[in-house]
Design a protein around this motif. Structure first.
Motif, PDB file in Angstrom:
ATOM      1  N   ILE A   1       0.822  -1.213   0.000  1.00 23.90           N
ATOM      2  CA  ILE A   1       0.000   0.000   0.000  1.00 23.90           C
ATOM      3  C   ILE A   1       0.859   1.268   0.000  1.00 23.90           C
ATOM      4  CG2 ILE A   1      -1.649   1.341   1.362  1.00 23.90           C
ATOM      5  CD1 ILE A   1      -3.045  -1.206   2.124  1.00 23.90           C
ATOM      6  N   PRO A   2       1.891   1.390   0.856  1.00 23.64           N
ATOM      7  CA  PRO A   2       2.723   2.608   0.777  1.00 23.64           C
ATOM      8  C   PRO A   2       3.365   2.799  -0.591  1.00 23.64           C
ATOM      9  CG  PRO A   2       3.123   1.455   2.845  1.00 23.64           C
ATOM     10  CD  PRO A   2       2.280   0.546   2.015  1.00 23.64           C
ATOM     11  N   CYS A   3       3.822   1.695  -1.221  1.00 23.38           N
ATOM     12  CA  CYS A   3       4.447   1.823  -2.536  1.00 23.38           C
ATOM     13  C   CYS A   3       3.427   2.151  -3.626  1.00 23.38           C
ATOM     14  CB  CYS A   3       5.181   0.528  -2.896  1.00 23.38           C
ATOM     15  SG  CYS A   3       6.643   0.193  -1.878  1.00 23.38           S
ATOM     16  N   ALA A   4       2.175   1.760  -3.407  1.00 25.17           N
ATOM     17  CA  ALA A   4       1.136   1.978  -4.420  1.00 25.17           C
ATOM     18  C   ALA A   4       0.439   3.324  -4.282  1.00 25.17           C
ATOM     19  CB  ALA A   4       0.096   0.855  -4.338  1.00 25.17           C
ATOM     20  N   LEU A   5       0.739   4.087  -3.236  1.00 22.44           N
ATOM     21  CA  LEU A   5       0.026   5.340  -2.994  1.00 22.44           C
ATOM     22  C   LEU A   5       0.057   6.328  -4.165  1.00 22.44           C
ATOM     23  CD1 LEU A   5       0.667   6.239   0.764  1.00 22.44           C
ATOM     24  CD2 LEU A   5      -1.490   5.633  -0.338  1.00 22.44           C
ATOM     25  N   PRO A   6       1.177   6.499  -4.879  1.00 24.32           N
ATOM     26  CA  PRO A   6       1.140   7.461  -5.995  1.00 24.32           C
ATOM     27  C   PRO A   6       0.081   7.135  -7.032  1.00 24.32           C
ATOM     28  CG  PRO A   6       3.413   6.922  -5.434  1.00 24.32           C
ATOM     29  CD  PRO A   6       2.548   5.990  -4.639  1.00 24.32           C
ATOM     30  N   LEU A   7      -0.028   5.857  -7.427  1.00 25.21           N
ATOM     31  CA  LEU A   7      -1.021   5.496  -8.429  1.00 25.21           C
ATOM     32  C   LEU A   7      -2.439   5.487  -7.848  1.00 25.21           C
ATOM     33  CD1 LEU A   7       0.754   2.731 -10.539  1.00 25.21           C
ATOM     34  CD2 LEU A   7       0.249   5.083 -11.160  1.00 25.21           C
TER      35      LEU A   7
ATOM     36  N   THR B   1      12.574   7.845 -13.699  1.00 22.66           N
ATOM     37  CA  THR B   1      13.650   8.227 -12.795  1.00 22.66           C
ATOM     38  C   THR B   1      13.947   7.120 -11.799  1.00 22.66           C
ATOM     39  OG1 THR B   1      13.002  10.543 -13.002  1.00 22.66           O
ATOM     40  CG2 THR B   1      14.401   9.965 -11.130  1.00 22.66           C
ATOM     41  N   ARG B   2      12.873   6.477 -11.244  1.00 20.14           N
ATOM     42  CA  ARG B   2      13.094   5.395 -10.295  1.00 20.14           C
ATOM     43  C   ARG B   2      13.786   4.215 -10.958  1.00 20.14           C
ATOM     44  NH1 ARG B   2       7.668   6.633  -8.956  1.00 20.14           N
ATOM     45  NH2 ARG B   2       6.951   4.644  -9.798  1.00 20.14           N
ATOM     46  N   ARG B   3      13.392   3.915 -12.193  1.00 21.04           N
ATOM     47  CA  ARG B   3      14.048   2.811 -12.887  1.00 21.04           C
ATOM     48  C   ARG B   3      15.510   3.123 -13.155  1.00 21.04           C
ATOM     49  NH1 ARG B   3       9.358   1.365 -17.388  1.00 21.04           N
ATOM     50  NH2 ARG B   3       7.926   0.277 -15.942  1.00 21.04           N
TER      51      ARG B   3
ATOM     52  N   VAL C   1       2.615  11.007   0.527  1.00 26.26           N
ATOM     53  CA  VAL C   1       3.424  10.065  -0.250  1.00 26.26           C
ATOM     54  C   VAL C   1       4.891  10.418  -0.099  1.00 26.26           C
ATOM     55  CG1 VAL C   1       3.890   9.151  -2.562  1.00 26.26           C
ATOM     56  CG2 VAL C   1       1.546   9.700  -1.875  1.00 26.26           C
ATOM     57  N   SER C   2       5.717   9.390   0.063  1.00 26.12           N
ATOM     58  CA  SER C   2       7.161   9.590   0.184  1.00 26.12           C
ATOM     59  C   SER C   2       7.704  10.255  -1.075  1.00 26.12           C
ATOM     60  CB  SER C   2       7.857   8.244   0.392  1.00 26.12           C
ATOM     61  OG  SER C   2       9.272   8.379   0.308  1.00 26.12           O
ATOM     62  N   PRO C   3       8.623  11.230  -0.947  1.00 23.88           N
ATOM     63  CA  PRO C   3       9.166  11.900  -2.143  1.00 23.88           C
ATOM     64  C   PRO C   3       9.809  10.933  -3.118  1.00 23.88           C
ATOM     65  CG  PRO C   3       9.733  13.120  -0.162  1.00 23.88           C
ATOM     66  CD  PRO C   3       9.128  11.830   0.302  1.00 23.88           C
ATOM     67  N   GLY C   4      10.437   9.863  -2.614  1.00 23.97           N
ATOM     68  CA  GLY C   4      11.045   8.885  -3.508  1.00 23.97           C
ATOM     69  C   GLY C   4      10.035   8.169  -4.371  1.00 23.97           C
ATOM     70  N   LEU C   5       8.843   7.932  -3.812  1.00 19.16           N
ATOM     71  CA  LEU C   5       7.788   7.266  -4.577  1.00 19.16           C
ATOM     72  C   LEU C   5       7.094   8.211  -5.529  1.00 19.16           C
ATOM     73  CD1 LEU C   5       6.171   5.118  -1.748  1.00 19.16           C
ATOM     74  CD2 LEU C   5       7.688   4.337  -3.565  1.00 19.16           C
TER      75      LEU C   5
END
Length: 268
Positions: A143-149, A228-230, A218-222
């Motif tokens: 869930i934390p990783c999916a928050l942006p989408l 950019t993440r890739r 949401v975490s700035p990294g996410l």
């Protein structure tokens, strides 16, 4: 344009019953209730599909099928079916909310499912290796990783609902659609243009509020773009290889130095 500005800046159009402020409040209530109900339905379903991998075809077929439905026609059908079974304003309010919820579910469902489905498998494996249960993996990792989408789906649904909630006026409800409907009936094109402009401005302002909320939660990294993440992950993977190559190159240079020293004749 002159009729638009004349109507929009007339103080008599802003206050009182049926004024702009009242219509904005009604529009926000319709939209807020709709997005809330749609989120309560679509987010748990999207989390379950993304976590278990089941029902993926349901997402594709449901999203494509619902988006093809004519919203105004669906509203009239809902009023004809539900209206006789209800009384008062509910005979028109519930069918309108139902139609708007049907419109809002697909983007929220698609965003939630895609967000969970695109979580890095290594993160899941690491969480499982630490002894987390499937529920803990979903709650603390996916869930934390999916928050942006997830937020992207909610923002998309909110924009669509605000733009489409004007149909409530066609079944004698309020909202900013009243200006479009009443302006058309009286051929007051300044009122129609003003209502359309207010809907657009309201949609933009609400989206800015949701964007600020997303920035806070949401975490700035996410929140960084996917490319950019890739690229960052690719650089991180390439760093050990580069270090190993450098060490190998250094070792080869040392070996060449030793061989040269051994080949030179001794001065003694």
């Amino acid at each position: 344009m002159n009729a638009l500005w004349t109507w929009l800046f007339d103080p008599a159009n802003w206050g009182g019953a049926g004024g702009i402020w009242q219509r904005i409040g009604e529009h926000l209530i319709y939209s807020g209730v709709t997005v809330l109900i749609a989120s309560l339905v679509a987010i748990p379903l999207g989390l379950w599909i993304g976590h278990t991998g089941k029902g993926r075809l349901l997402v594709v077929n449901l999203v494509n099928g619902i988006r093809a439905l004519p919203t105004l026609g669906l509203l009239f059908i809902a009023v004809l079916l539900l209206g006789p079974r209800l009384s008062g304003d509910l005979a028109f309010l519930l069918p309108a909310i139902f139609v708007l919820v049907v419109l809002a579910i697909p983007p929220i469902l698609a965003g939630t499912y895609s967000g969970v489905d695109e979580v890095d498998p290594s993160a899941r494996d690491a969480a499982t290796g630490m002894g987390m249960t499937p529920g803990q993996v979903l709650r603390d990792v996916e869930i934390p990783c999916a928050l942006p989408l997830i937020f992207s789906g909610i923002r998309s649904a909110t924009l669509q609902v605000i733009a489409t909630a004007t149909i409530a006026a066609w079944v004698s409800l309020g909202g900013l659609g009243r200006f479009l409907n009443d302006g058309q009936a009286s051929q007051d094109y300044g009122q129609m243009a003003g209502g359309a402009l207010l809907v657009a401005v309201l949609a933009v302002l609400v989206d800015l509020v949701l964007a600020g909320l997303q920035r806070l939660l949401v975490s700035p990294g996410l929140s960084a773009p996917r490319q950019t993440r890739r690229r960052r992950r690719g650089e991180a993977d390439a760093a050990p290889s580069a270090g190993a190559a450098g060490a190998a190159g250094s070792g080869s240079a040392d070996a060449r130095s030793v061989s040269v020293d051994a080949a030179e004749p001794s001065s003694t």
